[in-house]
Enzyme design. Structure first.
Site, PDB file in Angstrom:
ATOM      1  CB  VAL A 155      26.162 -19.982  19.305  1.00  0.00           C
ATOM      2  CG1 VAL A 155      26.679 -20.609  18.133  1.00  0.00           C
ATOM      3  CG2 VAL A 155      25.229 -20.987  20.138  1.00  0.00           C
ATOM      4  CG  ASP A 156      29.841 -19.591  16.066  1.00  0.00           C
ATOM      5  OD1 ASP A 156      30.061 -20.507  16.586  1.00  0.00           O
ATOM      6  OD2 ASP A 156      29.242 -19.584  15.180  1.00  0.00           O
ATOM      7  CG  PHE A 157      30.975 -16.720  23.613  1.00  0.00           C
ATOM      8  CD1 PHE A 157      32.139 -16.266  24.028  1.00  0.00           C
ATOM      9  CD2 PHE A 157      30.731 -17.907  23.722  1.00  0.00           C
ATOM     10  CE1 PHE A 157      32.542 -17.113  25.401  1.00  0.00           C
ATOM     11  CE2 PHE A 157      31.329 -18.787  24.755  1.00  0.00           C
ATOM     12  CZ  PHE A 157      32.240 -18.279  25.678  1.00  0.00           C
ATOM     13  NE  ARG A 214      30.155 -22.065  14.356  1.00  0.00           N
ATOM     14  CZ  ARG A 214      30.030 -21.714  13.053  1.00  0.00           C
ATOM     15  NH1 ARG A 214      30.439 -22.294  12.047  1.00  0.00           N
ATOM     16  NH2 ARG A 214      29.426 -20.319  12.907  1.00  0.00           N
TER      17      ARG A 214
END
Length: 254
Positions: A155-157, A214
């Site tokens: 996630v959001d890496f 995102r």
């Protein structure tokens, strides 16, 4: 690591800070070729060694290079250290203990842990691998250049507010998340000069669970060009972070 001009040489993996700054951020730079086979010749033509570009570079960069420290890391013991962790821990400023953390389970607070953060201006990284889960790499602020790298996470890496160009870099999505995010860019206003550009890159994995990005902030800017995207990418491609008002201000594209 703030305030230090340090180069880590890990066998064939080289991380270079403030060494070869490409001209891709200048207005008169040649366009990156659409043909990936021409990428290396474009790179050689536009990214010159320090000695050939001293007159064109920021004087602060030239001064930093004149006083750099080189730390060699080789597992066979022929360098200064056998592990990268030992090399980083030898630097007196900042944390003395290094990046081991479990995969976040969504229940524990502050479970995510960054493998690397880059917050300086005009940094270049070549042939580097970054491993993590959530928030693997904080591409925080400043102009950055990456080539032939590998970054994996959930996630959001890749997150932050950097103005960064990624060339021939693989982003690998670790399976197991109901929703994964390759990027989370943090451009908060229209007049902020930042954004992520991925050129001749690949996004690998399986499962149609990963969004390319995102909108962490209302003016997030992320573009993928001439890149190969596996079936790990969710059909919608992008997420507005549940804030429909962001749809009018974000910049995303493939």
């Amino acid at each position: 690591m703030a305030g230090k001009d340090t180069i880590f040489v890990v066998e064939t993996i080289v991380l270079t800070i403030l060494l070869f700054i490409p001209r891709v951020f200048s207005d008169d730079s040649a366009a990156i070729p659409a043909d990936k086979l021409q990428l290396n010749s474009w790179f050689d033509a536009n990214v010159k060694p320090l000695d050939a570009r001293k007159d064109d570079l920021d004087p602060a960069l030239v001064a930093a290079e004149a006083n750099k420290t080189i730390i060699k890391v080789r597992s066979d013991g022929s360098g200064d250290f056998k592990t990268l962790t030992d090399a980083i821990n030898s630097i007196p400023e900042g944390n003395k203990r290094r990046n081991s953390a479990p995969r976040p389970d969504g229940k524990r607070e502050l479970a995510q842990a960054a493998a690397l953060r880059t917050g300086g201006d005009k940094a270049s990284l070549y042939n580097c691998k970054m491993f993590g889960f959530q928030d693997t790499f904080c591409d925080d602020s400043g102009k950055h250049f990456f080539k032939d790298c590998y970054i994996e996470g959930t996630v959001d890496f890749i997150f932050g507010n950097g103005k960064s160009l990624y060339l021939n870099t693989e982003m690998h999505v670790i399976p197991g998340e109901a929703m994964a995010m390759v990027t989370a860019h943090a451009r908060a206003a229209d007049n902020v000069d930042s954004g992520y550009s991925f050129v001749h890159c690949t996004v690998t994995g399986t499962g149609k669970t990963a969004y390319l990005g995102r909108a962490w902030k209302p003016f997030s800017k992320v573009v993928f060009s001439y890149s190969d995207l596996s079936d790990v990418v969710h059909p919608e491609g992008w997420s507005d972070f549940g804030k429909k008002e962001f749809d009018r201000s974000v910049t995303v594209g493939v």
